[in-house]
Scaffold this motif. Structure first.
Motif, short mmCIF file in Angstrom:
data_model
loop_
_atom_site.label_atom_id
_atom_site.label_comp_id
_atom_site.label_asym_id
_atom_site.label_seq_id
_atom_site.Cartn_x
_atom_site.Cartn_y
_atom_site.Cartn_z
N SER A 65 -13.33 -9.04 -1.46
CA SER A 65 -12.37 -8.39 -0.57
C SER A 65 -10.96 -8.75 -1.00
CB SER A 65 -12.59 -8.82 0.88
OG SER A 65 -13.86 -8.43 1.33
N ILE A 66 -10.05 -7.79 -0.89
CA ILE A 66 -8.65 -8.00 -1.25
C ILE A 66 -7.87 -8.28 0.02
CG2 ILE A 66 -6.60 -6.93 -2.25
CD1 ILE A 66 -8.58 -5.19 -3.94
N LEU A 67 -7.07 -9.34 -0.01
CA LEU A 67 -6.22 -9.69 1.12
C LEU A 67 -4.78 -9.44 0.73
CD1 LEU A 67 -8.82 -11.72 1.13
CD2 LEU A 67 -7.66 -12.60 3.12
N VAL A 68 -4.01 -8.84 1.64
CA VAL A 68 -2.63 -8.47 1.35
C VAL A 68 -1.74 -8.93 2.50
CG1 VAL A 68 -1.03 -6.57 0.87
CG2 VAL A 68 -3.40 -6.42 0.08
N ALA A 69 -0.68 -9.65 2.16
CA ALA A 69 0.35 -10.01 3.13
C ALA A 69 1.39 -8.91 3.14
CB ALA A 69 0.99 -11.34 2.76
N ASP A 70 1.76 -8.46 4.32
CA ASP A 70 2.80 -7.43 4.45
C ASP A 70 4.04 -8.10 5.02
OD1 ASP A 70 4.45 -5.24 5.28
OD2 ASP A 70 2.67 -3.95 5.25
N GLU A 71 5.04 -8.26 4.19
CA GLU A 71 6.25 -8.97 4.56
C GLU A 71 7.00 -8.28 5.69
OE1 GLU A 71 9.25 -11.29 1.73
OE2 GLU A 71 9.47 -9.12 1.59
N GLN A 72 7.08 -6.97 5.66
CA GLN A 72 7.82 -6.22 6.67
C GLN A 72 7.09 -6.20 8.01
OE1 GLN A 72 8.46 -2.11 5.66
NE2 GLN A 72 9.81 -1.74 7.39
N ARG A 73 5.78 -6.01 7.98
CA ARG A 73 5.00 -5.92 9.22
C ARG A 73 4.53 -7.28 9.74
NH1 ARG A 73 3.43 -0.22 9.66
NH2 ARG A 73 4.24 0.75 7.79
N ARG A 74 4.72 -8.32 8.90
CA ARG A 74 4.36 -9.71 9.27
C ARG A 74 2.87 -9.84 9.59
NH1 ARG A 74 9.57 -11.00 13.14
NH2 ARG A 74 11.11 -10.64 11.52
N THR A 75 2.06 -9.24 8.73
CA THR A 75 0.62 -9.24 8.92
C THR A 75 -0.11 -9.61 7.63
OG1 THR A 75 0.44 -6.89 8.35
CG2 THR A 75 0.68 -7.43 10.70
N VAL A 76 -1.40 -9.88 7.76
CA VAL A 76 -2.30 -10.02 6.62
C VAL A 76 -3.52 -9.15 6.91
CG1 VAL A 76 -3.80 -11.55 5.28
CG2 VAL A 76 -1.55 -12.36 6.05
N HIS A 77 -3.82 -8.24 5.99
CA HIS A 77 -4.99 -7.38 6.11
C HIS A 77 -6.01 -7.71 5.03
CE1 HIS A 77 -2.65 -4.84 8.84
NE2 HIS A 77 -3.80 -4.24 9.15
N LEU A 78 -7.28 -7.56 5.40
CA LEU A 78 -8.39 -7.72 4.46
C LEU A 78 -8.94 -6.33 4.17
CD1 LEU A 78 -11.16 -10.29 4.38
CD2 LEU A 78 -11.85 -7.92 4.62
N PHE A 79 -9.09 -6.03 2.89
CA PHE A 79 -9.63 -4.75 2.44
C PHE A 79 -10.98 -5.00 1.78
CE2 PHE A 79 -5.12 -4.36 2.78
CZ PHE A 79 -4.92 -3.10 3.32
N PRO A 80 -12.08 -4.79 2.54
CA PRO A 80 -13.41 -5.03 1.97
C PRO A 80 -13.76 -3.97 0.94
CG PRO A 80 -13.61 -4.05 4.14
CD PRO A 80 -12.14 -4.28 3.90
N GLU A 81 -14.71 -4.28 0.08
CA GLU A 81 -15.13 -3.28 -0.91
C GLU A 81 -15.68 -2.04 -0.22
OE1 GLU A 81 -17.72 -5.55 -3.55
OE2 GLU A 81 -16.06 -5.66 -4.97
#
Length: 123
Positions: free
Chosen positions: A61-77
């Motif tokens: 799974s790819i995890l991405v920090a979003d600096e503007q939205r102040r979040t971290v999302h996980l993108f599963p396969e």
């Protein structure tokens, strides 16, 4: 790798290749041959604010920090994106995942590293 729009952070993926965040608001996944595999915004129909740190966990799974939205999302396969962190971050930047389900986020807005447990499944 040409034609990236302000590349920022990069992380290898388990089966070869890498993932890279771009200032323009996208995250791209490349195969080991350096050929574009997908864009996360297109594949998941997800709109990023300003993607920053990226990492890949042991499940792929790819995890991405979003600096503007102040979040971290996980993108599963497979499946839809999951918001792992929606509060408590001021300016998330670099990230790393441990094999024990810990997520380390460098918060440049608070000059610290924050640690989250997001996976309870043993390695």
């Amino acid at each position: 790798i040409p034609n990236l729009q302000g590349p920022r952070y990069i992380s290898p993926v388990p089966r070869g290749g890498f993932v890279v965040s771009e200032e323009c608001g996208d995250v791209k996944v490349f195969m080991s041959s350096r050929k574009l595999l997908c864009s996360l915004s297109s594949k998941y129909r997800h709109q990023f604010g300003n993607p920053a740190g990226v990492c890949v966990d042991t499940d792929g799974s790819i995890l991405v920090a979003d600096e503007q939205r102040r979040t971290v999302h996980l993108f599963p396969e497979q499946g839809a994106p999951i918001c792992l962190v929606s509060t408590g971050l001021r300016r998330p930047a670099g990230m790393a995942c441990s094999s024990f389900g810990h997520l380390f986020v460098a918060d440049a807005g608070e000059n610290c590293v924050k640690v989250f447990k997001y996976c309870v499944r043993p390695p």
